[in-house]
Structure formats: C-alpha cells, structure tokens
Design a protein around this motif. Structure first.
Motif, PDB file in Angstrom:
ATOM      1  N   ALA A   9       0.702  -0.872   0.156  1.00 29.75           N
ATOM      2  CA  ALA A   9      -0.081   0.158   0.058  1.00 29.75           C
ATOM      3  C   ALA A   9       0.662   1.473  -0.132  1.00 29.75           C
ATOM      4  O   ALA A   9       0.885   1.798  -0.308  1.00 29.75           O
ATOM      5  CB  ALA A   9      -0.723   0.101   1.268  1.00 29.75           C
ATOM      6  N   TRP A  10       1.806   1.464   0.383  1.00 25.86           N
ATOM      7  CA  TRP A  10       3.004   2.891   0.477  1.00 25.86           C
ATOM      8  C   TRP A  10       3.651   2.731  -0.940  1.00 25.86           C
ATOM      9  O   TRP A  10       3.617   3.140  -0.926  1.00 25.86           O
ATOM     10  CB  TRP A  10       3.980   2.162   2.018  1.00 25.86           C
ATOM     11  N   SER A  11       3.579   1.085  -1.491  1.00 21.68           N
ATOM     12  CA  SER A  11       4.403   1.538  -2.486  1.00 21.68           C
ATOM     13  C   SER A  11       3.543   2.116  -3.426  1.00 21.68           C
ATOM     14  O   SER A  11       3.893   2.709  -3.930  1.00 21.68           O
ATOM     15  CB  SER A  11       5.528   0.630  -2.971  1.00 21.68           C
ATOM     16  N   ILE A  12       2.024   1.913  -3.928  1.00 22.21           N
ATOM     17  CA  ILE A  12       1.559   2.125  -4.639  1.00 22.21           C
ATOM     18  C   ILE A  12       1.452   3.700  -4.072  1.00 22.21           C
ATOM     19  O   ILE A  12       1.254   4.692  -4.853  1.00 22.21           O
ATOM     20  CB  ILE A  12       0.131   1.866  -4.162  1.00 22.21           C
ATOM     21  N   VAL A  13       1.097   4.415  -3.040  1.00 25.02           N
ATOM     22  CA  VAL A  13       1.195   5.282  -2.489  1.00 25.02           C
ATOM     23  C   VAL A  13       2.553   6.523  -3.577  1.00 25.02           C
ATOM     24  O   VAL A  13       2.100   7.266  -3.463  1.00 25.02           O
ATOM     25  CB  VAL A  13       0.868   5.919  -1.123  1.00 25.02           C
ATOM     26  N   GLY A  14       3.712   5.842  -3.209  1.00 22.85           N
ATOM     27  CA  GLY A  14       4.204   6.151  -3.515  1.00 22.85           C
ATOM     28  C   GLY A  14       4.417   6.028  -4.776  1.00 22.85           C
ATOM     29  O   GLY A  14       5.012   7.603  -5.485  1.00 22.85           O
ATOM     30  N   TYR A  15       4.233   5.402  -5.548  1.00 23.09           N
ATOM     31  CA  TYR A  15       4.300   6.155  -6.588  1.00 23.09           C
ATOM     32  C   TYR A  15       3.378   6.599  -7.790  1.00 23.09           C
ATOM     33  O   TYR A  15       3.663   7.796  -8.238  1.00 23.09           O
ATOM     34  CB  TYR A  15       3.808   4.448  -8.044  1.00 23.09           C
ATOM     35  N   LEU A  16       2.073   6.634  -7.142  1.00 22.94           N
ATOM     36  CA  LEU A  16       1.386   7.661  -7.367  1.00 22.94           C
ATOM     37  C   LEU A  16       1.702   9.292  -7.056  1.00 22.94           C
ATOM     38  O   LEU A  16       1.793  10.220  -7.806  1.00 22.94           O
ATOM     39  CB  LEU A  16       0.138   8.174  -6.469  1.00 22.94           C
ATOM     40  N   LEU A  17       2.561   9.294  -5.669  1.00 21.65           N
ATOM     41  CA  LEU A  17       2.368  11.090  -5.349  1.00 21.65           C
ATOM     42  C   LEU A  17       3.987  10.951  -6.017  1.00 21.65           C
ATOM     43  O   LEU A  17       3.901  12.463  -6.748  1.00 21.65           O
ATOM     44  CB  LEU A  17       3.011  10.797  -3.939  1.00 21.65           C
ATOM     45  N   SER A  18       5.329  10.579  -5.948  1.00 22.63           N
ATOM     46  CA  SER A  18       6.208  10.969  -7.033  1.00 22.63           C
ATOM     47  C   SER A  18       6.111  10.860  -9.025  1.00 22.63           C
ATOM     48  O   SER A  18       6.305  11.952  -9.325  1.00 22.63           O
ATOM     49  CB  SER A  18       7.297   9.273  -7.466  1.00 22.63           C
ATOM     50  N   GLY A  19       4.900  10.516  -9.005  1.00 28.04           N
ATOM     51  CA  GLY A  19       4.494  10.683 -10.444  1.00 28.04           C
ATOM     52  C   GLY A  19       3.999  12.252 -10.607  1.00 28.04           C
ATOM     53  O   GLY A  19       4.257  12.688 -11.646  1.00 28.04           O
ATOM     54  N   LEU A  20       3.145  12.729  -9.363  1.00 27.81           N
ATOM     55  CA  LEU A  20       2.214  13.543  -9.995  1.00 27.81           C
ATOM     56  C   LEU A  20       3.510  14.190  -9.338  1.00 27.81           C
ATOM     57  O   LEU A  20       3.049  15.671  -9.805  1.00 27.81           O
ATOM     58  CB  LEU A  20       1.344  13.694  -8.608  1.00 27.81           C
ATOM     59  N   ILE A  21       4.157  14.793  -8.010  1.00 26.32           N
ATOM     60  CA  ILE A  21       5.352  15.707  -8.096  1.00 26.32           C
ATOM     61  C   ILE A  21       6.625  15.810  -8.939  1.00 26.32           C
ATOM     62  O   ILE A  21       6.708  16.721  -9.120  1.00 26.32           O
ATOM     63  CB  ILE A  21       6.175  15.299  -6.691  1.00 26.32           C
ATOM     64  N   PHE A  22       6.914  14.753  -9.689  1.00 30.55           N
ATOM     65  CA  PHE A  22       7.507  14.939 -10.704  1.00 30.55           C
ATOM     66  C   PHE A  22       7.237  15.658 -11.844  1.00 30.55           C
ATOM     67  O   PHE A  22       7.967  16.832 -12.434  1.00 30.55           O
ATOM     68  CB  PHE A  22       8.594  13.257 -11.209  1.00 30.55           C
ATOM     69  N   TRP A  23       6.532  15.191 -12.741  1.00 34.36           N
ATOM     70  CA  TRP A  23       5.971  15.464 -13.567  1.00 34.36           C
ATOM     71  C   TRP A  23       4.950  16.882 -13.407  1.00 34.36           C
ATOM     72  O   TRP A  23       4.801  17.557 -14.447  1.00 34.36           O
ATOM     73  CB  TRP A  23       4.774  14.308 -14.390  1.00 34.36           C
ATOM     74  N   GLY A  24       4.487  17.188 -12.597  1.00 35.61           N
ATOM     75  CA  GLY A  24       3.718  18.457 -12.623  1.00 35.61           C
ATOM     76  C   GLY A  24       4.576  18.647 -11.722  1.00 35.61           C
ATOM     77  O   GLY A  24       5.001  20.404 -12.365  1.00 35.61           O
ATOM     78  N   ALA A  25       5.912  19.099 -10.929  1.00 36.46           N
ATOM     79  CA  ALA A  25       7.421  19.905 -11.040  1.00 36.46           C
ATOM     80  C   ALA A  25       7.556  20.505 -13.030  1.00 36.46           C
ATOM     81  O   ALA A  25       8.064  21.403 -13.265  1.00 36.46           O
ATOM     82  CB  ALA A  25       8.509  19.539 -10.023  1.00 36.46           C
ATOM     83  N   VAL A  26       7.927  19.792 -13.211  1.00 32.67           N
ATOM     84  CA  VAL A  26       7.606  19.449 -14.854  1.00 32.67           C
ATOM     85  C   VAL A  26       7.399  20.111 -15.668  1.00 32.67           C
ATOM     86  O   VAL A  26       7.691  20.924 -16.344  1.00 32.67           O
ATOM     87  CB  VAL A  26       8.320  18.120 -15.714  1.00 32.67           C
ATOM     88  N   GLY A  27       6.059  20.054 -15.438  1.00 36.97           N
ATOM     89  CA  GLY A  27       5.285  21.137 -16.148  1.00 36.97           C
ATOM     90  C   GLY A  27       4.766  22.579 -15.642  1.00 36.97           C
ATOM     91  O   GLY A  27       4.903  23.481 -17.096  1.00 36.97           O
ATOM     92  N   TRP A  28       5.321  23.201 -14.243  1.00 30.70           N
ATOM     93  CA  TRP A  28       5.762  24.032 -13.239  1.00 30.70           C
ATOM     94  C   TRP A  28       6.605  25.029 -14.071  1.00 30.70           C
ATOM     95  O   TRP A  28       6.408  25.820 -14.491  1.00 30.70           O
ATOM     96  CB  TRP A  28       5.518  23.772 -12.249  1.00 30.70           C
ATOM     97  N   GLY A  29       7.914  24.353 -14.698  1.00 35.12           N
ATOM     98  CA  GLY A  29       8.656  24.445 -14.635  1.00 35.12           C
ATOM     99  C   GLY A  29       8.433  25.375 -15.974  1.00 35.12           C
ATOM    100  O   GLY A  29       9.550  26.132 -16.670  1.00 35.12           O
ATOM    101  N   LEU A  30       8.318  24.125 -17.338  1.00 36.40           N
ATOM    102  CA  LEU A  30       7.663  24.629 -18.539  1.00 36.40           C
ATOM    103  C   LEU A  30       7.134  25.806 -18.494  1.00 36.40           C
ATOM    104  O   LEU A  30       6.554  27.010 -19.341  1.00 36.40           O
ATOM    105  CB  LEU A  30       7.696  23.251 -18.941  1.00 36.40           C
ATOM    106  N   ASP A  31       6.059  25.761 -17.471  1.00 37.67           N
ATOM    107  CA  ASP A  31       4.817  26.951 -18.170  1.00 37.67           C
ATOM    108  C   ASP A  31       5.755  28.253 -17.401  1.00 37.67           C
ATOM    109  O   ASP A  31       5.542  29.331 -17.883  1.00 37.67           O
ATOM    110  CB  ASP A  31       4.142  27.143 -16.834  1.00 37.67           C
ATOM    111  N   LYS A  32       6.600  28.124 -16.503  1.00 38.37           N
ATOM    112  CA  LYS A  32       7.363  29.531 -15.951  1.00 38.37           C
ATOM    113  C   LYS A  32       8.612  29.772 -17.274  1.00 38.37           C
ATOM    114  O   LYS A  32       7.970  31.204 -17.355  1.00 38.37           O
ATOM    115  CB  LYS A  32       8.163  28.974 -14.958  1.00 38.37           C
TER     116      LYS A  32
END
Length: 62
Positions: A9-32
């Motif tokens: 369960a913790w691995s699943i949460v980790g996969y989902l959060l890391s995907g959101l955080i990493f790709w969200g940061a990439v999108g935010w950086g590209l927006d800026k």
C-alpha cells in the motif's frame, strides 16, 4: 502477511505521489519558462497516468 500488504500500500502511494510531484514540477517549470498556463495541468495528468501505469505494472499483473 499484514506487513507485506502494508508495504504494498505504501509503495502504491509512493508511485502515485512521485509521478504527480515529478511531472507536475516539470509542467510548472515549463510553464514558467515558456510563459504558458496549461503545462502544469498537462504534467499532473501525465504524472497521474504514469503513476497508475507503474502501479499496474508492479501490482496489477500478479
């Protein structure tokens, strides 16, 4: 057995959060960098999809 399920369960949460955080940061950086306003949302969607895909690869095929 409970420890194994809890770790999964913790691995699943980790996969989902890391995907959101990493790709969200990439999108935010590209927006800026590019001065756009839609790449953060695109990055979050890509992150959610990639997290779900990784969970399916790791746990869905057992």
């Amino acid at each position: 057995m409970a420890t194994r399920d809890e770790n999964a369960a913790w691995s699943i949460v980790g996969y989902l959060l890391s995907g959101l955080i990493f790709w969200g940061a990439v999108g935010w950086g590209l927006d800026k960098w590019l001065g756009t306003a839609f790449l953060l949302l695109t990055g979050l969607l890509v992150g959610a999809a990639s997290g779900i895909y990784l969970v399916w690869l790791r746990f869905g095929r057992e």
